[in-house]
Design an enzyme around this catalytic site. Sequence first.
Site, PDB file in Angstrom:
ATOM      1  N   CYS A 104     -25.233   1.085-108.435  1.00 50.72           N
ATOM      2  CA  CYS A 104     -26.528   1.007-107.642  1.00 50.72           C
ATOM      3  C   CYS A 104     -26.117   0.412-106.278  1.00 50.72           C
ATOM      4  O   CYS A 104     -25.446  -0.662-106.205  1.00 50.72           O
ATOM      5  CB  CYS A 104     -27.189   0.087-108.598  1.00 50.72           C
ATOM      6  SG  CYS A 104     -28.823  -0.317-107.695  1.00 50.72           S
ATOM      7  N   LYS A 143     -20.604   4.134-114.700  1.00 49.32           N
ATOM      8  CA  LYS A 143     -21.391   4.960-113.607  1.00 49.32           C
ATOM      9  C   LYS A 143     -20.943   4.609-112.231  1.00 49.32           C
ATOM     10  O   LYS A 143     -21.389   3.462-112.115  1.00 49.32           O
ATOM     11  CB  LYS A 143     -22.885   5.269-113.885  1.00 49.32           C
ATOM     12  CG  LYS A 143     -23.295   6.377-112.963  1.00 49.32           C
ATOM     13  CD  LYS A 143     -24.835   6.673-113.551  1.00 49.32           C
ATOM     14  CE  LYS A 143     -25.632   7.560-112.610  1.00 49.32           C
ATOM     15  NZ  LYS A 143     -25.941   7.239-111.306  1.00 49.32           N
TER      16      LYS A 143
HETATM   17  C1  LIG Z   1     -35.677   6.580-108.649  1.00 47.90           C
HETATM   18  C2  LIG Z   1     -34.334   6.561-108.939  1.00 47.90           C
HETATM   19  C3  LIG Z   1     -33.845   5.691-109.659  1.00 47.90           C
HETATM   20  C4  LIG Z   1     -32.426   5.488-109.986  1.00 47.90           C
HETATM   21  N1  LIG Z   1     -32.180   4.434-110.934  1.00 47.90           N
HETATM   22  C5  LIG Z   1     -30.756   4.339-111.314  1.00 47.90           C
HETATM   23  C6  LIG Z   1     -30.245   3.392-112.238  1.00 47.90           C
HETATM   24  O1  LIG Z   1     -31.123   2.768-112.771  1.00 47.90           O
HETATM   25  N2  LIG Z   1     -29.031   3.537-112.827  1.00 47.90           N
HETATM   26  C7  LIG Z   1     -27.944   4.279-111.983  1.00 47.90           C
HETATM   27  O2  LIG Z   1     -26.966   4.310-112.431  1.00 47.90           O
HETATM   28  N3  LIG Z   1     -28.381   5.397-111.255  1.00 47.90           N
HETATM   29  C8  LIG Z   1     -29.893   5.347-110.784  1.00 47.90           C
HETATM   30  N4  LIG Z   1     -30.241   6.239-109.873  1.00 47.90           N
HETATM   31  C9  LIG Z   1     -29.225   7.296-109.473  1.00 47.90           C
HETATM   32  C10 LIG Z   1     -29.336   8.471-110.439  1.00 47.90           C
HETATM   33  O3  LIG Z   1     -28.903   8.335-111.669  1.00 47.90           O
HETATM   34  C11 LIG Z   1     -28.242   9.626-109.593  1.00 47.90           C
HETATM   35  O4  LIG Z   1     -26.949   9.203-109.874  1.00 47.90           O
HETATM   36  C12 LIG Z   1     -28.573   9.867-108.246  1.00 47.90           C
HETATM   37  O5  LIG Z   1     -30.041   9.915-108.003  1.00 47.90           O
HETATM   38  C13 LIG Z   1     -27.882  11.272-107.753  1.00 47.90           C
HETATM   39  O6  LIG Z   1     -28.687  12.357-108.419  1.00 47.90           O
HETATM   40  P1  LIG Z   1     -29.791  13.248-108.090  1.00 47.90           P
HETATM   41  O7  LIG Z   1     -29.311  13.718-106.613  1.00 47.90           O
HETATM   42  O8  LIG Z   1     -29.623  14.356-109.093  1.00 47.90           O
HETATM   43  O9  LIG Z   1     -30.912  12.578-107.786  1.00 47.90           O
HETATM   44  C14 LIG Z   1     -31.714   6.368-109.447  1.00 47.90           C
HETATM   45  C15 LIG Z   1     -31.943   7.476-108.886  1.00 47.90           C
HETATM   46  C16 LIG Z   1     -33.283   7.534-108.462  1.00 47.90           C
HETATM   47  C17 LIG Z   1     -33.808   8.673-107.562  1.00 47.90           C
END
Ligand SMILES: Cc1cc2nc3c(=O)[nH]c(=O)nc-3n(C[C@H](O)[C@H](O)[C@H](O)COP(=O)(O)O)c2cc1C
Length: 326
Positions: A104, A143
């Site tokens: 994060c 992660k």
């Molecule tokens: C609104 C939002 C909230 C997220 N919250 C978390 C979280 O709580 N923990 C985490 O490990 N990643 C979090 N992420 C990251 C996602 O799990 C993911 O790794 C990241 O968005 C990349 O994937 P994508 O391009 O498919 O969105 C969040 C992403 C978004 C967009």
Amino acid sequence: MDRVDNAIADMMRARAVLAPMAGVTDIPFRLMARRFGCAFASTEMIDVNGIVYGNRRTFELMERVPGDSPLGVQLVGQDADKLLYAAEICEQKGFKVIDVNAGCPARKVVRSGKGAALLKDPLKLAAIVRRLVKALTIPVTVKIRSGWDEENLNCMEVAKAVASEGASAVCIHARTKEQMHKGKVRHDITRAVKKTAGIPVFASGDILTAGDAADVLAKTGCDAVFIARGALGRPWLFREINAGALSTSVPSFRDIKDIIIEHFSLHLRFYDEQQSLKRMYKHLAWYLRRFKNLDAVMKEYRRVGGLESFRGFMERLRLDGRRLVV
Ligand SMILES: Cc1cc2nc3c(=O)[nH]c(=O)nc-3n(C[C@H](O)[C@H](O)[C@H](O)COP(=O)(O)O)c2cc1C
């Protein structure tokens, strides 16, 4: 295969896992994803301090309901004692995997040494994993991101460090902490981590269609993909991935309206009317973002005050060509 391996095998079989998303992957959202075939999901990140200090809202994030299994929980923290205390409670609650958030990038999180800040101290992260693995019977995953910034792409070192302490898998979002959610995701790095980690690796980042999922799985050799933004307003993405679809099909407008109503009804099962309306706001915008005139529709939604007016709003909502009318 023992209990530990089973949950990771479930994730691998699922191929597309619902990624943790703060403020998004609550029970209603997860149930919508499940309804479209999502076979493994995660909670949003849960701060261990909230668990240690008995925060009511934190415990609400850990609630479990039938039909939402198997489910992993993601913990965000940096103190091994607190992480272990929280993880043991999660294990008792029936979560199948404990995922440690080491990715994060939010300032509030990294400032207190959590999330992506752990990438700066692989030994500390590895020691946390060792503590958890020793005490728990469910698998521990981590992660991560590709690194803190372009000059510090240390994900390979981090993945190997946690693997050597017994992590059952890692998920990598191959952007740096500095990139936040912008710029290109480096799935060549994902592939390198998969090649060297020696444990199952899950890929995250810009997997927005079934075609993306197939490409990333083929290109990286990863064991599953994590779906995040691709599922916003598109829970049916899981069905497409499961079917091996190569192109994205959008349900009819009538079906989308039914899906919105179903999603809202799920909110009403877990939140009161006002909370439900508030929480539904962003989902509605995501469901309808592919159409024109969204701003006017969202303006109208802000005037919806209760269940009856929500029903009226949904009845009035229609499509004129590509343009929304309400
Ligand atoms: C609104 C939002 C909230 C997220 N919250 C978390 C979280 O709580 N923990 C985490 O490990 N990643 C979090 N992420 C990251 C996602 O799990 C993911 O790794 C990241 O968005 C990349 O994937 P994508 O391009 O498919 O969105 C969040 C992403 C978004 C967009």
